[in-house]
Design a protein around this motif. Sequence first.
Motif, short mmCIF file in Angstrom:
data_model
loop_
_atom_site.label_atom_id
_atom_site.label_comp_id
_atom_site.label_asym_id
_atom_site.label_seq_id
_atom_site.Cartn_x
_atom_site.Cartn_y
_atom_site.Cartn_z
N VAL A 98 0.73 -1.13 -0.01
CA VAL A 98 -0.13 -0.11 -0.13
C VAL A 98 0.89 1.30 -0.12
O VAL A 98 1.74 1.50 0.77
CB VAL A 98 -1.16 -0.14 1.32
N TYR A 99 0.60 2.31 -0.97
CA TYR A 99 1.24 3.53 -0.95
C TYR A 99 0.36 4.56 -0.33
O TYR A 99 -0.66 4.79 -0.80
CB TYR A 99 1.35 3.89 -2.27
N GLU A 100 0.75 4.77 1.03
CA GLU A 100 -0.14 5.95 1.82
C GLU A 100 0.21 7.27 1.13
O GLU A 100 1.46 7.48 1.08
CB GLU A 100 0.23 5.97 3.22
N LEU A 101 -0.93 8.06 0.93
CA LEU A 101 -0.79 9.08 0.18
C LEU A 101 -1.76 10.41 0.67
O LEU A 101 -2.70 10.21 1.16
CB LEU A 101 -1.23 8.98 -1.42
N HIS A 102 -1.04 11.64 0.86
CA HIS A 102 -1.55 12.89 1.19
C HIS A 102 -1.89 13.65 -0.06
O HIS A 102 -0.87 14.17 -0.38
CB HIS A 102 -1.02 13.53 2.24
N MET A 123 1.25 -2.16 14.89
CA MET A 123 2.19 -1.20 15.75
C MET A 123 3.30 -1.70 16.41
O MET A 123 4.30 -0.99 16.67
CB MET A 123 1.00 -0.21 16.53
N GLY A 124 3.04 -2.72 16.94
CA GLY A 124 4.26 -3.17 17.72
C GLY A 124 5.26 -3.66 17.08
O GLY A 124 6.50 -3.15 17.49
N TRP A 125 5.22 -4.21 15.96
CA TRP A 125 6.40 -4.41 14.76
C TRP A 125 6.85 -3.09 14.47
O TRP A 125 7.98 -3.09 14.56
CB TRP A 125 5.70 -5.09 13.72
N MET A 126 6.08 -2.19 14.22
CA MET A 126 6.61 -0.93 13.95
C MET A 126 7.60 -0.43 14.87
O MET A 126 8.52 0.16 14.71
CB MET A 126 5.42 0.11 13.42
N ASN A 127 7.01 -0.16 16.26
CA ASN A 127 7.75 0.52 17.15
C ASN A 127 9.01 -0.34 17.53
O ASN A 127 9.96 0.45 17.72
CB ASN A 127 6.94 0.45 18.63
N ASP A 128 8.80 -1.65 17.48
CA ASP A 128 10.31 -2.40 18.04
C ASP A 128 11.15 -2.21 16.83
O ASP A 128 12.32 -2.09 17.40
CB ASP A 128 9.95 -3.78 18.11
N LEU A 159 1.99 -4.35 8.01
CA LEU A 159 3.17 -3.76 8.71
C LEU A 159 3.15 -2.14 7.89
O LEU A 159 3.42 -2.05 6.71
CB LEU A 159 4.35 -4.46 7.98
N PRO A 160 3.16 -1.38 8.89
CA PRO A 160 2.73 0.10 8.38
C PRO A 160 4.05 1.36 9.02
O PRO A 160 4.50 0.94 10.02
CB PRO A 160 1.58 0.65 9.18
N ILE A 161 4.45 1.68 7.90
CA ILE A 161 5.47 2.95 8.26
C ILE A 161 4.74 4.09 7.77
O ILE A 161 4.87 4.39 6.26
CB ILE A 161 6.96 2.68 7.48
N SER A 162 3.89 4.50 8.37
CA SER A 162 3.03 5.65 8.03
C SER A 162 3.46 6.98 8.19
O SER A 162 4.29 7.09 8.61
CB SER A 162 1.60 5.29 8.53
N HIS A 163 2.45 8.00 7.59
CA HIS A 163 2.86 9.42 8.13
C HIS A 163 3.01 9.78 9.26
O HIS A 163 3.94 10.71 9.66
CB HIS A 163 1.54 10.31 7.41
N ASP A 164 2.60 8.88 10.44
CA ASP A 164 2.77 9.28 11.80
C ASP A 164 4.22 9.19 12.07
O ASP A 164 4.58 9.83 13.14
CB ASP A 164 1.88 8.37 12.77
N GLU A 165 4.96 8.46 11.28
CA GLU A 165 6.36 8.12 11.83
C GLU A 165 7.60 9.34 10.93
O GLU A 165 8.60 9.09 11.21
CB GLU A 165 6.78 6.77 11.31
N LEU A 202 2.68 -1.56 4.13
CA LEU A 202 2.17 -0.04 3.81
C LEU A 202 3.31 0.89 3.95
O LEU A 202 3.97 1.04 5.35
CB LEU A 202 1.13 0.39 4.68
N ASN A 203 3.47 1.86 3.05
CA ASN A 203 4.60 3.10 3.22
C ASN A 203 4.05 4.19 2.90
O ASN A 203 3.42 4.26 2.02
CB ASN A 203 5.70 2.58 2.10
N PHE A 204 4.40 5.18 3.61
CA PHE A 204 4.01 6.83 3.30
C PHE A 204 4.76 7.22 2.12
O PHE A 204 5.99 6.73 2.10
CB PHE A 204 3.99 7.49 4.65
#
Length: 731
Positions: free
Chosen positions: A250-254, A487-492, A525-531, A569-571
Motif C-alpha cells: 500500500v502506498y499511503e498518500l496525502h 504497531m508493535g512491529w513498527m515501534n520495535d 506492517l505500517p510505516i505511515s505518515h505518523d512516523e 504499507l509505506n507513506f
Amino acid sequence: MDLIKNALINDVMNTHCSDPFGCLGLQESSSKIGFSLIVWQPEATSIRVLAIETDTVLAQMHQADNKGLFYAEWPKEKVRFHYRLEITYKDNSTHTIVDPYQFPNTTFIDPDHHQASLYKSQGAIRASAEINDQLTIQGTRFAVYAPAARSISVVGDFNSWDGRTHPMSSNGDGIWRLFIPDINHGARYKFEIRSKTGEILPHRSDPYAQRIEQFPSFSSVTCFDNKHQWQDDAWVNRPIEDLYERPMCVYELHLGSWRRKEDNQPLTYLEIKDQLVPYIQEMGYTHVELLPITEYPFDGSWGYQPVGLYAVTSRFGTPEDFKVLVDALHQANIGVIMDWVPAHFPADSHGLANFDGSKQYEYPDPKKGWHPEWNSLIYDFGKEHVVNYLISNAVYWLEEFHIDGLRVDAVASMLYLDYSREDGEWIPNKDGGNHNYEAIDFLRRLNETVYLNHPHCFTVAEESTAFPGVSKPTYMNGLGFGFKWNMGWMNDSLDYIKKDPIYRQHHQGELSFSMVYAFDEQFVLPISHDEVVHGKGSMITKMPGDSWQKFANLRAFSAYMYFHPGKKLNFMGNEFAQGREWSHERSLDWHLLETDFHKSQQALSKDLNHLYQNEVSLHFDHSHQGFEWISYDDSANSILAFARKAKDQDAHSIAVINFTPTPHSNYRIGVPKAGCYQIIMNTDDSRYTGSGYVQDQEYNTHAVSSHGREHSIELQIPPLAGVLLKWLGDS
C-alpha cells in the motif's frame, strides 16, 4: 380573516413554527370560502398568484399586515390547484417562484432506504413533484434529523440566507423536511436551527452534505452532478479472492502534498490522476491509501478532524473529479483505501457539536464525550441514529465512490473509556471496566455490514493495544476487521534500526519478538505518515552512520519489512528516502531523485514491490505455516535468518538480513530442503548503491547439519543488507 390569527401563523412569523404546512399554502377554509392561500414573504410588497403552467393571473394577494403576510381566497366550488407566485420585493425586484408549501406529499414521503443507506433519504436529495402528465416540477428535498429543535429553516443564496422564508416541517419523528422547487445542482445552503430555549444557533452545515465549501462560508452545496460514467467494470466484477493469500503493498498518500505546482498550489484530483496512476503502476504498489478526503475545516489536521463525512474535500475538485481518479486507479488494477474517522469530530460551530441545541451526536458527559488528546468530541455510539449515520457513511463511500477499503482511524481511542485519561477523568462501564461496549458493538455492526454487502471490500483497524480479536470475525467474538496495523512491529523495528550497529547485538529480541504474535491477527506492517512528522524526522534521518551507512541501513530495513509476514504499507516519500520531515504545506522533494542514493532507493522500492507480488513464498503471511525461523539468536552478528513458505509448503525462500556493516564470507545456515538456492534479491547490489560485495548467485546444499536441519548452505553475506534466496528444487 380568522385563519391568519391562528397560533401557527404567529409561530411562522416569529420563526418558531414546526408545522408550516398547517397554515401556509392552500388551506381549506370556512363554508363560504373554499380555499385560502396564505403566503409568508417578509420582504415582499406585493404578490400575484399565477397558474403553474402559464402566466395567467389567478389572484392578486392581499396584505394581512405590513410584516409580510399575504392571503387570497377562492369559493368552495374551486378545485384545488397548483400555482406560482410572482413576488415584488422592497428593492423593487420581481421574482417568480413555485411555492413549496403546496407540495406536502413530496416533502413527507421518504424515499425507500435502509439504515445502511440513510444518505439516500437525508440531506439534500434531488426530488420532483408531479403536477400532471405533462408537467413535473424539479427541486430539492431537504431532510435533517434534529429532534430537540423548536424550529428549523433552510437558508441559502436562493432566499438571501433569510431564516424566515423557508421553515421546515416535522411530523414528530425528529426529522425536519421541506421540498423546495427549482433548487438544483450547485445551490449553497445551511440549516438555521432554533433550540428549545428559543436561541437561534449558528448556521449548521448539512450532516449529509456531499459538498461543503471551505472557510469562511462552510456552506453546504447541493450535489446532483452524477455525470461520471464508471469504466471500472472489470475491477468491480473481478472474482472474489482471499485477500489474506494475496500480496498487498500500500502506498499511503496525502493528496495535497504528494506533488505541487510551481506556485506551491496542490494538484487537483484530475491533475494528480495523470501523474499518480502511471507512477503507482511502475512502482508496483497494489493499493493507494488516501489520508482522509472527507471535508475538514483546518488544513493542519490533514483530514483527521472532519466536519462533513459525506463530502469529498473541495480543496482538490468536485466529487465527480474524485470519481475520475478512483476510476483511473481501478482501470490500472490499483485498489483504493481511504482513511475513515469515526473516532471523533471537532467542535466547529458549523458542524455536529450541540447540533440542535442538545447533544445529538456526542456523549453528553465530557468524561465520555470529549477527547482530551485531540480537543474534539466523541460520537455517542449508544444512540441508534449516530450508529446509522456512521454506518451509512461507510456504505456511501463503498457504493458511490467504489472505495475498496476503509482504514479506520484511532480504533483504540474508541475501545477504551480511559484512553488518554487519568483516574477520575473517565466513566467505567456497567461492569466497572474500561471497555466501551457501545463502541465495540458499533464496530462489529460496521464490519458485518461491509463484509455481508460488499464482499470485494475490506476494513483495516489502526489499533495499538492488545485488544483481542480485532481482525477476527464477529461470530468468533472478534471485532470483525479484515486487517489490523501491526504497531508493535513498527515501534520495535524502528527503535532497533535507529541504534548504532555496535549496540544492536543487545537488542536482537526487538526484531524476533514480533514473530511471537505475528499470526494472532491479520496484520499490515505500517510505516505511515505518523512516523515522519512532529519532530520524528524522515526515515533516512532515523538511520545511523555516514551517508552510505544511512542508505544501507534503510535498504536492509526495507528488505526486513518485505520479507517479514504481513501486508505492507509505506507513506509517500519513503520509497525514495525523502530527506526532510513531511509537511502538508509543501511537495515531496522529488528533486532528490537527481542523486544516486535517492534514485537507487526508489529502484529498490520498486523491485521489492514487484518481487513481493511475484514471489509466491511471500504471500502466505497470515499463518504460522508460511514462516519458519532458521536463526533468530545470532545477536553477536546481528543477523536474522528465516524461511518463507508458499501455501503448498514446497515453494519457499530463505531471508537473511545482516544489520551490521561487517560482511561474512562463510556463513552457514540450515535450510528446509536439499537442492539449489538462488539469490533473487540483494539490497547490497551495486545498482542500489550497495557495496557490491562479491557473492555467488546460486548455492547448492551440503549434507552438513546446521540449525537443527540436515542440509545447509554456506553464504557470503554482504554488510548492512537483506538477501532473499529462492529454492529452485533438487540440484
